[in-house]
Design an enzyme around this catalytic site. Structure first.
Site, short mmCIF file in Angstrom:
data_model
loop_
_atom_site.label_atom_id
_atom_site.label_comp_id
_atom_site.label_asym_id
_atom_site.label_seq_id
_atom_site.Cartn_x
_atom_site.Cartn_y
_atom_site.Cartn_z
N HIS A 58 0.85 -1.19 0.00
CA HIS A 58 0.00 0.00 0.00
C HIS A 58 0.89 1.24 0.00
CE1 HIS A 58 -3.85 -1.97 1.84
NE2 HIS A 58 -3.32 -2.71 0.89
N GLU A 60 0.94 3.84 1.84
CA GLU A 60 1.43 4.24 3.17
C GLU A 60 2.62 3.39 3.60
OE1 GLU A 60 -3.20 4.29 3.53
OE2 GLU A 60 -1.68 3.30 2.30
N CYS A 88 -6.21 1.87 5.90
CA CYS A 88 -6.86 0.65 6.36
C CYS A 88 -6.25 0.25 7.71
CB CYS A 88 -6.64 -0.47 5.34
SG CYS A 88 -4.91 -1.01 5.21
N CYS A 91 -2.40 -0.42 7.58
CA CYS A 91 -1.61 0.81 7.46
C CYS A 91 -1.72 1.66 8.73
CB CYS A 91 -2.04 1.60 6.23
SG CYS A 91 -1.64 0.74 4.69
#
Length: 155
Positions: A58, A60, A88, A91
């Protein structure tokens, strides 16, 4: 969301949006992130799950990894992460573990947001660290990019 954010927040969110657009052009869900410390961009990230065949890739996570490498440690104290979509649970947990000072995000995620929408991991009093959170920076632009991506994907 109100407009109670700092002036520079829009500048850094624009940089995160640029990363999200790049992700989109590569067929990834258009999420971008920018890690900032002391008024300087330290690292960038964009979703790369498809490209890397990695569910943890992801925006992040990739920005945190790069930031740790550049800054020479996993504790990213004094840093702010700008991300186009509310993080999410995975993260959000990483943001807490990295000891970030602040999170700024654009669009809320009603299906998976873990920074105030479904959960609030980054401000959970039971954890050893909490972050300041600013939501809704360039929200319309961030949400529109995601809506357009999924509209095209669904055909």
């Amino acid at each position: 969301m109100g407009k109670d954010y700092e002036k520079d927040d829009t500048v850094y969110m624009e940089a995160a949006l640029k990363q999200a657009r790049e992700a989109c052009s590569c067929g990834e869900v258009p999420v971008g992130a920018v890690l900032v410390r002391g008024g300087e961009i330290v690292a960038f990230g964009r979703n790369r799950c498809e490209e890397l065949k990695d569910p943890t890739a992801h925006a992040e996570i990739l920005a945190l990894r790069e930031g740790g490498r550049i800054l020479g440690g996993w504790r990213l104290e004094g840093c702010t992460l700008y991300v186009t979509l509310e993080p999410c649970a995975m993260c959000a947990g990483a943001l807490v573990q990295a000891r970030l000072a602040r999170l700024v995000y654009g669009a809320a995620d009603p299906k998976g947001g873990a920074c105030g929408t479904l959960y609030n991991i980054v401000q959970d009093q039971r954890l050893n660290h909490r972050l300041a959170v600013t939501a809704g920076v360039l929200e319309a632009e961030c949400a529109a990019l995601l809506r357009e991506f999924f509209k095209k994907r669904r055909g």
